[in-house]
Design a protein around this motif. Structure first.
Motif, PDB file in Angstrom:
ATOM      1  N   ILE A  18     -32.321  -6.823 -63.569  1.00 35.98           N
ATOM      2  CA  ILE A  18     -33.097  -7.181 -64.768  1.00 35.98           C
ATOM      3  C   ILE A  18     -33.597  -5.923 -65.468  1.00 35.98           C
ATOM      4  CG2 ILE A  18     -35.299  -8.184 -65.527  1.00 35.98           C
ATOM      5  CD1 ILE A  18     -34.809 -10.420 -63.481  1.00 35.98           C
ATOM      6  N   ASN A  56     -32.691  -8.099 -72.782  1.00 38.01           N
ATOM      7  CA  ASN A  56     -31.693  -7.301 -72.068  1.00 38.01           C
ATOM      8  C   ASN A  56     -30.385  -8.061 -71.983  1.00 38.01           C
ATOM      9  OD1 ASN A  56     -32.643  -4.835 -71.514  1.00 38.01           O
ATOM     10  ND2 ASN A  56     -33.486  -5.340 -69.504  1.00 38.01           N
ATOM     11  N   GLN A  57     -30.525  -9.318 -71.621  1.00 34.28           N
ATOM     12  CA  GLN A  57     -29.374 -10.199 -71.469  1.00 34.28           C
ATOM     13  C   GLN A  57     -28.591 -10.271 -72.784  1.00 34.28           C
ATOM     14  OE1 GLN A  57     -29.098 -12.488 -68.689  1.00 34.28           O
ATOM     15  NE2 GLN A  57     -27.255 -13.474 -69.453  1.00 34.28           N
ATOM     16  N   LEU A  87     -42.813 -20.610 -66.159  1.00 32.16           N
ATOM     17  CA  LEU A  87     -42.271 -19.849 -67.285  1.00 32.16           C
ATOM     18  C   LEU A  87     -40.850 -19.393 -66.955  1.00 32.16           C
ATOM     19  CD1 LEU A  87     -45.379 -17.711 -68.274  1.00 32.16           C
ATOM     20  CD2 LEU A  87     -44.343 -19.565 -69.583  1.00 32.16           C
ATOM     21  N   GLN A 140     -40.169 -12.072 -68.734  1.00 31.97           N
ATOM     22  CA  GLN A 140     -39.134 -13.032 -69.100  1.00 31.97           C
ATOM     23  C   GLN A 140     -38.478 -12.652 -70.430  1.00 31.97           C
ATOM     24  OE1 GLN A 140     -38.840 -16.162 -66.966  1.00 31.97           O
ATOM     25  NE2 GLN A 140     -36.972 -15.337 -67.816  1.00 31.97           N
ATOM     26  N   TYR A 151     -37.199 -21.484 -68.112  1.00 40.48           N
ATOM     27  CA  TYR A 151     -36.234 -20.626 -68.804  1.00 40.48           C
ATOM     28  C   TYR A 151     -34.896 -20.653 -68.066  1.00 40.48           C
ATOM     29  CZ  TYR A 151     -33.926 -16.377 -70.373  1.00 40.48           C
ATOM     30  OH  TYR A 151     -33.003 -15.480 -70.850  1.00 40.48           O
ATOM     31  N   PHE A 198     -44.532 -13.921 -68.844  1.00 45.45           N
ATOM     32  CA  PHE A 198     -43.901 -14.251 -70.120  1.00 45.45           C
ATOM     33  C   PHE A 198     -43.215 -13.026 -70.702  1.00 45.45           C
ATOM     34  CE2 PHE A 198     -43.836 -14.910 -74.690  1.00 45.45           C
ATOM     35  CZ  PHE A 198     -43.249 -16.152 -74.761  1.00 45.45           C
ATOM     36  N   ALA A 243     -36.302  -9.590 -70.002  1.00 48.97           N
ATOM     37  CA  ALA A 243     -35.052  -9.965 -69.344  1.00 48.97           C
ATOM     38  C   ALA A 243     -34.126 -10.666 -70.328  1.00 48.97           C
ATOM     39  CB  ALA A 243     -35.347 -10.878 -68.152  1.00 48.97           C
ATOM     40  N   PHE A 244     -34.711 -11.514 -71.155  1.00 51.07           N
ATOM     41  CA  PHE A 244     -33.924 -12.274 -72.122  1.00 51.07           C
ATOM     42  C   PHE A 244     -33.252 -11.344 -73.129  1.00 51.07           C
ATOM     43  CE2 PHE A 244     -33.965 -14.866 -76.139  1.00 51.07           C
ATOM     44  CZ  PHE A 244     -32.871 -15.651 -75.789  1.00 51.07           C
ATOM     45  N   GLU A 253     -26.094 -18.953 -67.715  1.00 51.44           N
ATOM     46  CA  GLU A 253     -25.362 -19.006 -66.453  1.00 51.44           C
ATOM     47  C   GLU A 253     -25.801 -20.142 -65.547  1.00 51.44           C
ATOM     48  OE1 GLU A 253     -25.571 -15.304 -64.426  1.00 51.44           O
ATOM     49  OE2 GLU A 253     -25.025 -14.231 -66.263  1.00 51.44           O
ATOM     50  N   GLU A 298     -24.565  -9.484 -70.742  1.00 52.68           N
ATOM     51  CA  GLU A 298     -24.231  -9.576 -69.320  1.00 52.68           C
ATOM     52  C   GLU A 298     -23.871 -11.014 -68.959  1.00 52.68           C
ATOM     53  OE1 GLU A 298     -26.508  -9.778 -65.112  1.00 52.68           O
ATOM     54  OE2 GLU A 298     -27.499  -8.748 -66.760  1.00 52.68           O
ATOM     55  N   LYS A 299     -22.737 -11.157 -68.331  1.00 53.44           N
ATOM     56  CA  LYS A 299     -22.364 -12.492 -67.908  1.00 53.44           C
ATOM     57  C   LYS A 299     -21.602 -12.355 -66.600  1.00 53.44           C
ATOM     58  CE  LYS A 299     -22.178 -16.465 -70.825  1.00 53.44           C
ATOM     59  NZ  LYS A 299     -21.593 -17.631 -70.219  1.00 53.44           N
ATOM     60  N   ASP A 300     -22.087 -12.992 -65.558  1.00 55.80           N
ATOM     61  CA  ASP A 300     -21.421 -12.843 -64.274  1.00 55.80           C
ATOM     62  C   ASP A 300     -20.063 -13.520 -64.265  1.00 55.80           C
ATOM     63  OD1 ASP A 300     -24.380 -12.932 -62.195  1.00 55.80           O
ATOM     64  OD2 ASP A 300     -23.245 -11.277 -63.047  1.00 55.80           O
ATOM     65  N   PHE A 301     -19.991 -14.635 -64.920  1.00 53.85           N
ATOM     66  CA  PHE A 301     -18.699 -15.335 -64.957  1.00 53.85           C
ATOM     67  C   PHE A 301     -18.684 -16.271 -66.147  1.00 53.85           C
ATOM     68  CE2 PHE A 301     -19.383 -19.741 -63.476  1.00 53.85           C
ATOM     69  CZ  PHE A 301     -20.742 -19.680 -63.288  1.00 53.85           C
ATOM     70  N   GLU A 302     -17.494 -16.608 -66.533  1.00 55.49           N
ATOM     71  CA  GLU A 302     -17.349 -17.532 -67.654  1.00 55.49           C
ATOM     72  C   GLU A 302     -17.154 -18.933 -67.096  1.00 55.49           C
ATOM     73  OE1 GLU A 302     -16.342 -14.248 -68.833  1.00 55.49           O
ATOM     74  OE2 GLU A 302     -18.132 -14.747 -69.995  1.00 55.49           O
ATOM     75  N   ASP A 303     -17.925 -19.878 -67.629  1.00 56.60           N
ATOM     76  CA  ASP A 303     -17.584 -21.222 -67.170  1.00 56.60           C
ATOM     77  C   ASP A 303     -17.198 -22.143 -68.312  1.00 56.60           C
ATOM     78  OD1 ASP A 303     -20.983 -21.854 -65.922  1.00 56.60           O
ATOM     79  OD2 ASP A 303     -20.245 -20.726 -67.605  1.00 56.60           O
TER      80      ASP A 303
END
Ligand code: HEM
Lengths: 279, 243
Positions: free
Chosen positions: A134, B232-233, A202, B226, A206, B223, B229-230, A213, B238-243
């Protein structure tokens, strides 16, 4: 039937393997748990909504004045709001009691607690790696996880610890039990226990409703199932358990498929047969 | 809007307790508790120069009531006319207000486990009647009225005849019950029954000073974490896998 050796570590999958695993659903949640989860979520939504507005003293309140006025207005009087809060809380306790009475044998087992709450070594490593990822410090793969990952386990542990506290302190306030000193502390503990759960929520909400994912996890709380690929990628250790169970089941059914011919001969048992012959 | 006040004339009061009885009857006050009580100060001085005073205690419907702030649920609130009322249906019996009151004018009713105190008989006022203690006072020592009405008895008693509030130099919360009489008498009352500093129960202090900031900070930090992290994402895709 051929029984594949179950891998000990997640292996790279071919596109077809991934595609076929994506098409297969495996069961994750029992319907009773799904119902309880959403009942609980709805109750928390309304209890938080009214609870926030119930604390009105400037010394203690956390919601802004305008929010309190709006909720007051919706309920007409603050007394109605408190009555609603207490009645819904009592209903919530009642439902949990029913689940506790009928479910404690199923859910209070050592196995469930170990799988769904206790952290193992992989879980501790997962927490470290997850945090570092993260923060953007690493792109290292996450250690394999059981039916719930370490974050979920921590959340569940907190929720299961806090819910009884919220219930007990709520009842103490609602019926003003044990005198003013106890009620005074009950108010404070009620607030803190809820505060801890809200912090967890929270992240939980989320992850459950927004995080792309974890989409299969969200739908699993509706349908009860996840696709096998998700289980493989996110909950590998759980996947190996399902696989082993599946193979055992297949084995047994394959045995039964040959059984009729043998049932005609009393005295025979499946133990007589050569091992591994079915298939 | 009115500003209701009460004046007790300590020169007329004979400590007959008629007000206490009327109040207890009007409000079903359980035995051993009181919304109002008549007390006497200890006798001071040496014979034959002895002094004592009567004191009629009740809720003062203060201008700046510490009990309102202390009440978590808003059961205790100040009305526009100055009366500090208790909405019983909101009271959870935490006792914070009892500690807050500098005049110790509140009690917890053992039957309902909810707080109770004098509210100038607000339900009587609504039907145009005076408070029970005022109409029963055998010596007519009690006056009730609107301080904003220049014709009212209370206005005259307070602004023309010098009826006093029971305040000290440190505890000044603006009581609206006044005492008329010799200055010496009211001094005796103040010496014997001075208002005390408002207190907050340990639970309330922990809540207000430590736990509320802590919970707010924890929720805020979660918060924010969170949110970081959001974003950053989003940024890393970043995606570990495609579904
Ligand atoms: C809108 C609100 C909510 C959403 C979208 C949501 C979503 C989910 C989902 C998708 C799961 C399944 C996770 C998985 O199978 O991997 C789950 C599990 C769970 N939920 Fe919720 N939930 C919500 C509210 C709540 C609330 C209010 C609580 C309790 C206070 C709660 C407690 C739990 C617990 C204890 C689990 C078991 C797994 C774990 O610990 O994460 N949820 N939730």
């Amino acid at each position: 039937m051929r029984t594949d050796a179950i891998p000990v570590h997640p292996l790279p999958l071919t596109a077809e393997q991934a595609e076929s695993m994506l098409q297969r659903q495996v069961k994750k949640h029992h319907i009773a748990i799904i119902l309880l989860h959403w009942f609980n979520a709805i109750v928390w939504f309304f209890e938080l909504l009214t609870g926030l507005a119930l604390i009105s003293s400037p010394l203690f309140r956390v919601a802004p004045r305008w929010y309190i006025s709006i909720v007051d207005g919706v309920f007409g009087t603050r007394a109605n709001m408190l009555q609603f809060h207490v009645a819904l809380g009592l209903l919530w306790i009642g439902v949990y009691l029913v689940y506790a009475i009928f479910g404690f044998r199923t859910y209070l087992s050592k196995e469930v607690l170990r799988n769904e709450i206790a952290l193992d070594l992989d879980d501790y490593r997962w927490l470290v790696v997850r945090t570092r990822r993260i923060l953007g410090l690493t792109r290292e793969a996450l250690p394999p996880q059981g039916i719930y990952n370490a974050g979920q386990k921590l959340f569940a542990f907190m929720v299961y610890a806090m819910i009884p506290l919220v219930m007990v302190t709520g009842v103490v306030m609602a019926f003003r039990l044990f005198g003013t000193q106890v009620v005074g502390w009950a108010v404070v503990l009620h607030f803190c226990a809820v505060g801890a759960v809200v912090c967890g929520l929270l992240v939980h909400v989320y992850m459950g409703a927004v995080f792309p994912e974890e989409k299969p996890a969200f739908f699993s709380m509706i349908t009860g199932t996840v696709n096998e690929l998700y289980a493989y990628r996110h909950h590998f250790k759980w996947w190996t358990v399902i696989k082993a169970e599946e193979q055992a089941w297949n084995q047994q059914h394959a045995d039964e498929a040959v059984a009729p011919a043998e049932t005609a001969r009393p005295g025979s048992s499946s133990a007589d047969r050569e091992p591994g012959c079915p298939g | 809007m009115a500003r209701y006040a009460m004046v007790t004339d300590l020169r007329k009061c004979v400590a007959c307790q008629a007000c206490t009885v009327a109040c207890n009857a009007e409000w079903d006050v359980p035995a051993g508790y009181a919304r109002t009580r008549v007390r006497t100060t200890p006798i001071t001085g040496t014979f034959p120069h002895l002094a004592s005073s009567i004191y009629v205690a009740q809720c003062n419907q203060c201008d700046r009531p510490p009990c309102v702030e202390a009440c978590p649920s808003g059961a205790t609130s100040q009305h526009d006319n100055g009366i500090v009322g208790v909405d019983k249906s909101l009271c959870i019996g935490c006792g914070f207000c009892l500690e807050a009151c500098p005049y110790d004018a509140r009690y917890i009713n053992p039957a309902t486990k909810k707080v109770d105190k004098c509210d100038f008989c607000v339900s009587r006022l609504e039907r145009g009647a005076e408070p029970a203690c005022v109409i029963t006072c055998t010596a007519h020592a009690k006056y009730f009225g609107d301080l904003e009405d220049r014709q009212s008895d209370v206005f005259k008693m307070v602004y023309a005849h010098g009826a006093r509030r029971l305040e000290t130099s440190t505890i000044r919360v603006g009581p609206n019950v006044y005492y008329a009489g010799e200055h010496a008498s009211t001094d005796l009352v103040l010496a014997a029954f001075p208002p005390r500093p408002p207190r907050l129960l340990a639970a309330g202090q922990a809540w207000s000073r430590v736990l509320r900031p802590l919970v707010l900070a924890a929720a805020g930090a979660t918060f924010l974490g969170q949110a970081v992290a959001f974003f950053n994402q989003l940024r890393n895709g970043e995606k570990d896998f495609e579904d």
